[in-house]
Scaffold this motif. Structure first.
Motif, PDB file in Angstrom:
ATOM      1  N   THR A  68       0.836  -1.213   0.000  1.00 14.41           N
ATOM      2  CA  THR A  68       0.000   0.000   0.000  1.00 14.41           C
ATOM      3  C   THR A  68       0.863   1.252   0.000  1.00 14.41           C
ATOM      4  O   THR A  68       0.442   2.317   0.454  1.00 14.41           O
ATOM      5  N   PRO A  70       2.761   4.662  -0.587  1.00 14.34           N
ATOM      6  CA  PRO A  70       2.403   5.928  -1.244  1.00 14.34           C
ATOM      7  C   PRO A  70       3.385   6.249  -2.364  1.00 14.34           C
ATOM      8  O   PRO A  70       4.525   5.767  -2.366  1.00 14.34           O
ATOM      9  N   ARG A 145      -3.648   2.160  -3.894  1.00 14.98           N
ATOM     10  CA  ARG A 145      -4.559   3.065  -3.199  1.00 14.98           C
ATOM     11  C   ARG A 145      -5.634   3.529  -4.177  1.00 14.98           C
ATOM     12  O   ARG A 145      -5.376   3.688  -5.367  1.00 14.98           O
ATOM     13  N   HIS A 147      -8.622   6.296  -5.202  1.00 15.37           N
ATOM     14  CA  HIS A 147      -8.881   7.721  -5.032  1.00 15.37           C
ATOM     15  C   HIS A 147     -10.234   8.108  -5.617  1.00 15.37           C
ATOM     16  O   HIS A 147     -10.808   7.388  -6.435  1.00 15.37           O
ATOM     17  N   GLU A 242      -7.631  10.188  -1.428  1.00 17.47           N
ATOM     18  CA  GLU A 242      -7.693   8.747  -1.191  1.00 17.47           C
ATOM     19  C   GLU A 242      -8.981   8.383  -0.482  1.00 17.47           C
ATOM     20  O   GLU A 242      -9.393   9.056   0.463  1.00 17.47           O
ATOM     21  N   ARG A 245      -8.020   1.424   0.125  1.00 18.98           N
ATOM     22  CA  ARG A 245      -6.856   0.705  -0.405  1.00 18.98           C
ATOM     23  C   ARG A 245      -7.073  -0.801  -0.265  1.00 18.98           C
ATOM     24  O   ARG A 245      -7.845  -1.266   0.583  1.00 18.98           O
TER      25      ARG A 245
END
Length: 283
Positions: A68, A70, A145, A147, A242, A245
């Motif tokens: 996960t 970023p 993730r 969004h 976000e 996830r």
């Protein structure tokens, strides 16, 4: 023949047990074993770590933290304009098009009920009758993730228990009702173009599904559908923000109301998507 064996095997394996065991390993901080697993995964699936905020496997204490991960700031710019919807994920379009007579196209010879996808709520499914859908598959190498494609206010979240078949293209072509039979979480938003459903579909070894407002969604095991109402506790998320996830990869199914959107010109099945790029325009 090999493809048929792969599909048939999924009916036989203990899907939930395997997924729970994978989840325990993915959240474990096992030092060198974790680093070795991450390094193997990067090499096996050709993960582009140059996009990640932390590029080295040693930077991640657990496999979940890596999966996960970023991205670096500015790596996925969000399409501007109130009329423009952004792609919610990195992935590939599985299918997209019209919701016809309450049913969503899955693959040649297969479709499924929007009502069943949303947990059996007839009134909720009616909001999307004759609307549009898009199904986007996230491969193991993708950014995981999810969004917001546009600004939206959360109205309801629904957890639907189910199977944990793989959701790759092979399975989508061969397992009837796949996305409406697998475990899933549906988030219903009110937006400028009307209601929008973002359905996060679980799969084999998907350890868990998270949302930013509720964390990991883990109701008690069983066949009961759980629903949470947010009318009295509204949560508004901006475009590009976000919303959730996957801990290990899966699929997002999106539903829109009738006459709400037009998909971006040229968008079609099997096309690669990048979070933030043009997905659709509001009518």
């Amino acid at each position: 023949m090999l493809d048929r064996i792969k599909v048939a095997a999924q009916y036989c394996i203990p899907q939930h047990l395997i997924s729970r065991l994978a989840g325990r390993f993915a959240q474990a901080e096992a030092g060198k074993l974790t680093q070795a697993a991450i390094s193997w995964f990067i090499k096996r699936y050709k993960v582009n770590m140059s996009e990640a905020e932390q590029e080295s496997p040693a930077d991640y204490a657990s496999f979940n933290a890596f999966f996960t991960r970023p991205l670096k700031a500015g790596m996925r710019p969000i399409i501007e304009g109130d009329e423009q919807l952004a792609h919610p994920v990195d992935g590939a379009v599985s299918q997209l098009g019209d919701i016809e007579q309450g049913r969503v196209f899955q693959a040649k010879g297969h479709d499924f009920s929007a009502r069943e996808l949303l947990g059996g709520d007839k009134a909720l499914a009616e909001e999307f009758r004759d609307g549009k859908f898009a199904t986007i598959y996230l491969s193991p190498s993708d950014y995981h993730r999810i969004h917001m494609p546009c600004k939206g206010t959360l109205r309801q979240m629904v957890y639907v228990p189910g199977d944990l078949f793989s959701v790759n293209p092979l399975t989508a072509q061969n397992v009837p009702n796949l996305f409406a039979r697998n475990e899933r979480v549906a988030a219903i938003f009110d937006t400028e173009q009307g209601p929008m459903a973002m359905v996060l579909v679980g799969a084999t070894i998907v350890a868990s599904i998270e949302t930013v407002w509720a964390g990991t969604i883990t109701p008690p095991r069983g066949k009961q559908v759980f629903s949470w109402d947010y009318h009295n506790n509204p949560i508004t998320l901006d475009k590009g923000e976000e919303m959730g996830r996957f801990k290990l990869g899966s699929t997002v199914v999106m539903l829109f109301a009738k006459d709400a959107i037009d998909f971006a010109e040229g968008l079609s099945a099997e096309q690669t998507t990048r979070m933030g790029e043009l997905f659709a325009t509001r009518k």
